[in-house]
Design a protein around this motif. Structure first.
Motif, PDB file in Angstrom:
ATOM      1  N   VAL A 133      -9.379   2.295  25.272  1.00 20.86           N
ATOM      2  CA  VAL A 133      -9.365   1.614  23.859  1.00 20.86           C
ATOM      3  C   VAL A 133      -9.266   3.032  23.353  1.00 20.86           C
ATOM      4  CG1 VAL A 133      -9.765   1.367  21.864  1.00 20.86           C
ATOM      5  CG2 VAL A 133     -10.086  -0.419  24.226  1.00 20.86           C
ATOM      6  N   PHE A 134      -8.825   3.837  22.519  1.00 18.01           N
ATOM      7  CA  PHE A 134      -8.550   4.954  21.665  1.00 18.01           C
ATOM      8  C   PHE A 134      -8.578   4.569  19.867  1.00 18.01           C
ATOM      9  CE2 PHE A 134      -6.876   5.028  26.462  1.00 18.01           C
ATOM     10  CZ  PHE A 134      -7.812   6.388  26.613  1.00 18.01           C
ATOM     11  N   SER A 135      -9.180   5.421  19.977  1.00 10.40           N
ATOM     12  CA  SER A 135      -9.309   5.533  18.377  1.00 10.40           C
ATOM     13  C   SER A 135     -10.198   6.667  17.648  1.00 10.40           C
ATOM     14  CB  SER A 135      -9.989   4.139  17.377  1.00 10.40           C
ATOM     15  OG  SER A 135     -11.370   3.922  18.144  1.00 10.40           O
ATOM     16  N   GLY A 136      -9.739   6.554  16.285  1.00  8.58           N
ATOM     17  CA  GLY A 136     -11.235   7.746  15.857  1.00  8.58           C
ATOM     18  C   GLY A 136     -10.017   8.796  14.297  1.00  8.58           C
ATOM     19  N   LYS A 137     -10.398   9.567  14.971  1.00  6.26           N
ATOM     20  CA  LYS A 137      -9.177  10.875  14.069  1.00  6.26           C
ATOM     21  C   LYS A 137      -8.292  11.162  14.474  1.00  6.26           C
ATOM     22  CE  LYS A 137     -13.337  12.201  11.255  1.00  6.26           C
ATOM     23  NZ  LYS A 137     -14.786  13.785  11.242  1.00  6.26           N
ATOM     24  N   GLU A 138      -7.884  11.983  16.080  1.00 10.63           N
ATOM     25  CA  GLU A 138      -7.236  12.727  16.729  1.00 10.63           C
ATOM     26  C   GLU A 138      -5.972  10.951  16.911  1.00 10.63           C
ATOM     27  OE1 GLU A 138     -10.608  11.880  18.030  1.00 10.63           O
ATOM     28  OE2 GLU A 138     -11.071  10.441  19.983  1.00 10.63           O
ATOM     29  N   MET A 139      -6.548   9.591  16.704  1.00 11.93           N
ATOM     30  CA  MET A 139      -5.451   9.225  17.302  1.00 11.93           C
ATOM     31  C   MET A 139      -4.829   8.880  15.406  1.00 11.93           C
ATOM     32  SD  MET A 139      -5.633   7.784  19.185  1.00 11.93           S
ATOM     33  CE  MET A 139      -4.844   6.443  19.695  1.00 11.93           C
ATOM     34  N   TYR A 140      -4.991   9.644  14.179  1.00 11.38           N
ATOM     35  CA  TYR A 140      -3.832   9.521  12.872  1.00 11.38           C
ATOM     36  C   TYR A 140      -3.312  10.389  13.273  1.00 11.38           C
ATOM     37  CZ  TYR A 140      -2.812  11.653   8.804  1.00 11.38           C
ATOM     38  OH  TYR A 140      -1.608  11.844   7.434  1.00 11.38           O
TER      39      TYR A 140
ATOM     40  N   PRO B 172       6.486  16.077  29.731  1.00 10.46           N
ATOM     41  CA  PRO B 172       7.792  17.116  28.551  1.00 10.46           C
ATOM     42  C   PRO B 172       6.395  18.118  27.879  1.00 10.46           C
ATOM     43  CG  PRO B 172       7.432  14.789  27.934  1.00 10.46           C
ATOM     44  CD  PRO B 172       6.838  15.250  29.844  1.00 10.46           C
ATOM     45  N   GLU B 173       6.857  18.929  26.776  1.00 11.17           N
ATOM     46  CA  GLU B 173       6.042  19.099  26.518  1.00 11.17           C
ATOM     47  C   GLU B 173       5.770  19.006  23.863  1.00 11.17           C
ATOM     48  OE1 GLU B 173       6.095  23.968  25.210  1.00 11.17           O
ATOM     49  OE2 GLU B 173       6.599  24.063  27.749  1.00 11.17           O
ATOM     50  N   ASN B 174       7.090  18.022  23.634  1.00 13.09           N
ATOM     51  CA  ASN B 174       6.937  17.285  23.092  1.00 13.09           C
ATOM     52  C   ASN B 174       6.124  15.669  22.721  1.00 13.09           C
ATOM     53  OD1 ASN B 174       9.381  17.085  23.836  1.00 13.09           O
ATOM     54  ND2 ASN B 174      10.654  16.272  22.337  1.00 13.09           N
ATOM     55  N   ILE B 175       4.615  15.948  23.383  1.00 13.51           N
ATOM     56  CA  ILE B 175       4.633  14.168  23.275  1.00 13.51           C
ATOM     57  C   ILE B 175       3.994  13.931  22.279  1.00 13.51           C
ATOM     58  CG2 ILE B 175       2.159  12.819  24.175  1.00 13.51           C
ATOM     59  CD1 ILE B 175       4.003  14.452  25.943  1.00 13.51           C
ATOM     60  N   SER B 176       4.379  12.927  21.573  1.00 11.57           N
ATOM     61  CA  SER B 176       3.883  12.597  20.309  1.00 11.57           C
ATOM     62  C   SER B 176       2.116  12.594  20.145  1.00 11.57           C
ATOM     63  CB  SER B 176       3.937  10.968  20.135  1.00 11.57           C
ATOM     64  OG  SER B 176       3.413  10.322  18.717  1.00 11.57           O
ATOM     65  N   PRO B 177       1.909  12.950  18.912  1.00 13.52           N
ATOM     66  CA  PRO B 177       0.119  13.435  18.734  1.00 13.52           C
ATOM     67  C   PRO B 177      -0.450  12.185  19.211  1.00 13.52           C
ATOM     68  CG  PRO B 177       1.310  14.434  16.497  1.00 13.52           C
ATOM     69  CD  PRO B 177       2.572  13.302  18.159  1.00 13.52           C
ATOM     70  N   PRO B 178      -0.710  10.451  18.760  1.00 10.37           N
ATOM     71  CA  PRO B 178      -1.550  10.520  19.325  1.00 10.37           C
ATOM     72  C   PRO B 178      -1.587   9.650  20.639  1.00 10.37           C
ATOM     73  CG  PRO B 178      -0.979   8.940  17.145  1.00 10.37           C
ATOM     74  CD  PRO B 178       0.591  10.380  17.972  1.00 10.37           C
ATOM     75  N   VAL B 179      -0.605   9.965  21.413  1.00  5.85           N
ATOM     76  CA  VAL B 179      -0.702   9.779  22.689  1.00  5.85           C
ATOM     77  C   VAL B 179      -1.241  11.007  23.727  1.00  5.85           C
ATOM     78  CG1 VAL B 179       1.104   8.987  24.336  1.00  5.85           C
ATOM     79  CG2 VAL B 179       1.522   9.147  22.239  1.00  5.85           C
ATOM     80  N   LEU B 180      -1.803  12.454  23.343  1.00  2.34           N
ATOM     81  CA  LEU B 180      -2.050  13.800  23.564  1.00  2.34           C
ATOM     82  C   LEU B 180      -3.819  13.125  23.634  1.00  2.34           C
ATOM     83  CD1 LEU B 180      -0.789  16.053  21.528  1.00  2.34           C
ATOM     84  CD2 LEU B 180      -0.608  15.956  23.568  1.00  2.34           C
TER      85      LEU B 180
ATOM     86  N   VAL C 163       0.774  -1.317  -0.150  1.00  4.55           N
ATOM     87  CA  VAL C 163       0.016   0.228   0.255  1.00  4.55           C
ATOM     88  C   VAL C 163       1.070   1.965  -0.236  1.00  4.55           C
ATOM     89  CG1 VAL C 163      -1.887  -0.756   1.046  1.00  4.55           C
ATOM     90  CG2 VAL C 163      -0.254  -0.318   3.161  1.00  4.55           C
ATOM     91  N   GLY C 164       2.380   1.059   0.232  1.00  4.00           N
ATOM     92  CA  GLY C 164       2.551   2.664  -0.323  1.00  4.00           C
ATOM     93  C   GLY C 164       2.706   3.145   1.523  1.00  4.00           C
ATOM     94  N   SER C 165       2.616   4.413   1.355  1.00  3.89           N
ATOM     95  CA  SER C 165       2.677   4.624   2.639  1.00  3.89           C
ATOM     96  C   SER C 165       1.445   5.602   3.093  1.00  3.89           C
ATOM     97  CB  SER C 165       3.332   6.484   2.467  1.00  3.89           C
ATOM     98  OG  SER C 165       3.030   7.436   1.694  1.00  3.89           O
ATOM     99  N   ARG C 166       0.364   5.247   2.096  1.00  2.00           N
ATOM    100  CA  ARG C 166      -0.825   5.310   2.325  1.00  2.00           C
ATOM    101  C   ARG C 166      -1.907   5.130   3.763  1.00  2.00           C
ATOM    102  NH1 ARG C 166      -3.278   2.285  -2.823  1.00  2.00           N
ATOM    103  NH2 ARG C 166      -4.034   1.214  -1.535  1.00  2.00           N
ATOM    104  N   PRO C 167      -2.788   5.539   4.612  1.00  2.00           N
ATOM    105  CA  PRO C 167      -3.554   5.545   5.533  1.00  2.00           C
ATOM    106  C   PRO C 167      -3.672   3.821   5.882  1.00  2.00           C
ATOM    107  CG  PRO C 167      -4.216   7.456   4.843  1.00  2.00           C
ATOM    108  CD  PRO C 167      -3.466   6.909   3.923  1.00  2.00           C
TER     109      PRO C 167
END
Length: 157
Positions: free
Chosen positions: A81-88, A131-139, A12-16
């Motif tokens: 369990v965390f899912s949805g757009k914010e986990m992109y 720390p401020e630089n948290i990986s986005p899906p962890v927020l 699939v290459g780098s597609r989601p």
């Protein structure tokens, strides 16, 4: 990255893609949480990663914790369990994923903390002094940890 994800990326290459993972919030006696400073995206996260084919989420969480921190987790409690757009997430190499993260919490673990090649540093933080630089899906997970701090920290007693 395990063989399954490598093979999938070849197709699939780098597609989601939809990626199921498991992670662990490890609490120390002071109620602080263990986080790892990742080498791939220069961000902090909880120990965790993608499931391997046929693996149970509990097995993946414990395996990832051991691989990334050197700690053996003796007991896991489902946090959420965390899912949805914010986990992109788009990785630095361009690969895109929508994560489904099964997150566990634990106060019961043993071993000596060590950093593997995925991390630069591992340390405990007070939940309000991360720390401020948290990986986005962890927020979204951190937001829930802050809301439910007493529920899961008091489980240690």
């Amino acid at each position: 990255m395990d063989e399954y994800m490598k093979e999938l990326r070849e197709l699939v290459g780098s597609r989601p893609v939809l990626m199921c993972g498991a992670s662990v919030i490890l609490y120390n006696a002071a109620g602080e949480v263990l986080m790892m400073h990742r080498t791939d995206n220069d961000s902090w996260c909880f120990p965790g990663g993608a499931l391997e084919l046929g693996e149970k989420v509990e097995e993946a969480a414990a395996r990832e914790a051991l691989e990334e921190t050197g700690l053996t987790v003796d007991q896991l409690r489902l946090f959420g369990v965390f899912s949805g757009k914010e986990m992109y997430y788009k990785y630095p190499n361009g690969d895109e994923v929508y994560n489904v993260d099964v997150v566990f919490a634990s106060h019961c673990y043993h071993g000596e903390i060590r950093v593997n090649d995925e991390g630069r540093e591992i340390r405990f933080f007070a939940i309000n002094e991360l720390p401020e630089n948290i990986s986005p899906p962890v927020l979204p997970v951190i937001e829930d940890v802050r809301k439910r701090k007493e529920e899961f920290y008091s489980a240690a007693e």
